[in-house]
Scaffold this motif. Structure first.
Motif, PDB file in Angstrom:
ATOM      1  N   GLN A 101      20.445 101.064  48.606  1.00  0.00           N
ATOM      2  CA  GLN A 101      20.683 102.129  48.870  1.00  0.00           C
ATOM      3  C   GLN A 101      21.467 103.006  49.848  1.00  0.00           C
ATOM      4  O   GLN A 101      22.187 103.996  49.549  1.00  0.00           O
ATOM      5  CB  GLN A 101      19.457 102.814  49.787  1.00  0.00           C
ATOM      6  CG  GLN A 101      19.307 104.480  49.261  1.00  0.00           C
ATOM      7  CD  GLN A 101      19.406 105.278  47.991  1.00  0.00           C
ATOM      8  OE1 GLN A 101      18.890 104.725  47.035  1.00  0.00           O
ATOM      9  NE2 GLN A 101      19.791 105.815  48.005  1.00  0.00           N
ATOM     10  N   ASP A 102      22.812 101.984  50.883  1.00  0.00           N
ATOM     11  CA  ASP A 102      23.664 102.531  51.507  1.00  0.00           C
ATOM     12  C   ASP A 102      24.839 102.052  51.069  1.00  0.00           C
ATOM     13  O   ASP A 102      26.015 102.940  51.315  1.00  0.00           O
ATOM     14  CB  ASP A 102      23.476 101.116  52.563  1.00  0.00           C
ATOM     15  CG  ASP A 102      22.304 101.367  53.885  1.00  0.00           C
ATOM     16  OD1 ASP A 102      21.857 102.697  54.249  1.00  0.00           O
ATOM     17  OD2 ASP A 102      21.354 100.521  54.111  1.00  0.00           O
ATOM     18  N   ASN A 126      25.263 105.469  48.917  1.00  0.00           N
ATOM     19  CA  ASN A 126      24.809 106.727  50.285  1.00  0.00           C
ATOM     20  C   ASN A 126      25.999 107.192  50.120  1.00  0.00           C
ATOM     21  O   ASN A 126      26.602 108.237  50.945  1.00  0.00           O
ATOM     22  CB  ASN A 126      23.510 107.229  51.271  1.00  0.00           C
ATOM     23  CG  ASN A 126      22.258 106.845  50.659  1.00  0.00           C
ATOM     24  OD1 ASN A 126      22.209 107.396  49.460  1.00  0.00           O
ATOM     25  ND2 ASN A 126      21.260 106.368  51.842  1.00  0.00           N
ATOM     26  N   SER A 127      26.777 106.523  49.872  1.00  0.00           N
ATOM     27  CA  SER A 127      28.633 105.998  50.663  1.00  0.00           C
ATOM     28  C   SER A 127      29.327 106.491  50.843  1.00  0.00           C
ATOM     29  O   SER A 127      30.358 106.871  50.576  1.00  0.00           O
ATOM     30  CB  SER A 127      29.046 104.819  51.330  1.00  0.00           C
ATOM     31  OG  SER A 127      29.311 104.093  49.971  1.00  0.00           O
ATOM     32  N   ASN A 173      29.156 109.269  49.252  1.00  0.00           N
ATOM     33  CA  ASN A 173      29.315 110.715  49.722  1.00  0.00           C
ATOM     34  C   ASN A 173      30.438 111.192  51.045  1.00  0.00           C
ATOM     35  O   ASN A 173      30.127 112.681  51.392  1.00  0.00           O
ATOM     36  CB  ASN A 173      27.916 111.532  49.415  1.00  0.00           C
ATOM     37  CG  ASN A 173      27.451 112.083  48.660  1.00  0.00           C
ATOM     38  OD1 ASN A 173      27.603 111.814  47.362  1.00  0.00           O
ATOM     39  ND2 ASN A 173      25.425 111.395  48.435  1.00  0.00           N
TER      40      ASN A 173
END
Length: 210
Positions: free
Chosen positions: A111-112, A115-116, A118
């Motif tokens: 998930q990290d 998310n990156s 964006n």
């Protein structure tokens, strides 16, 4: 072709080592305790640094005006944000400087990475996640989490000399970022720096070294 960054330089000897070995980038750390240097120290060290080596300033939730001052004085050539800085923070920086911006992503899980996508920095830096510090832990993370269609990125987190071939050939990061693996007793070690810089150049550029 991956580049190489040696982070955490804090002594004149470190600068002499870098000038001899010519990594693509060096890092001045303005956060934490172990490798932190003052703005004045960085100013003196930058004057001694070969102009062909880019100086990256590493910050954690720093006052933007302090970063701009270092950037405008050309003490740093690139800004690395290693804290909780968001896109609003990055936009404020962009309104005051044209220096490139790297945003660190501390990777715990997939998930990290998702998310990156964006984050509106020029580069991402993928590093390992640790509870008690923002970076420089010397601990690696699962590189299988990295996506195939990622934009140019820096790769950090416990990278050792023996990891270079696999990283360059299979992950092809824009730049490999090392610090603790080229130290002995907490200080930069010329021979360790030499080995890892040459390894990166060998596998990235096809150069052969004895």
């Amino acid at each position: 072709m991956s580049k190489i960054k040696i982070c955490g330089l804090k002594r004149e000897e470190d600068i002499l080592y870098a000038n001899d070995l010519m990594p693509d980038y060096i890092g001045f750390v303005f956060a934490g305790e172990k490798r932190k240097i003052s703005f004045d120290q960085a100013r003196l060290l930058k004057k001694k640094l070969n102009k062909r080596i880019g100086a990256i300033g590493v910050f954690v939730n720093e006052d933007i005006d302090n970063i701009i001052s270092l950037a405008n004085d050309n003490i740093i050539d690139i800004i690395q944000l290693h804290g909780d800085e968001d896109n609003d923070y990055i936009d404020k920086l962009r309104s005051k400087t044209d220096k490139k911006i790297i945003k660190a992503v501390r990777v715990k899980d997939k998930q990290d990475i998702i998310n990156s996508k964006n984050i509106n920095s020029d580069y991402l830096l993928f590093d390992s996640f640790t509870d008690k510090m923002y970076g420089g832990s010397g601990v690696s993370f699962d590189h299988n989490l990295l996506p195939d269609n990622k934009r140019d990125f820096f790769l950090a987190g416990g990278i050792k000399e023996e990891d270079i071939k696999d990283i360059v050939e299979n992950m092809n990061p824009y730049c490999i970022d090392v610090s603790s693996s080229v130290e002995t007793d907490g200080f930069k070690d010329y021979e360790k720096m030499k080995k890892i810089v040459k390894k990166v150049k060998m596998y990235s550029e096809g150069e052969i070294y004895e």
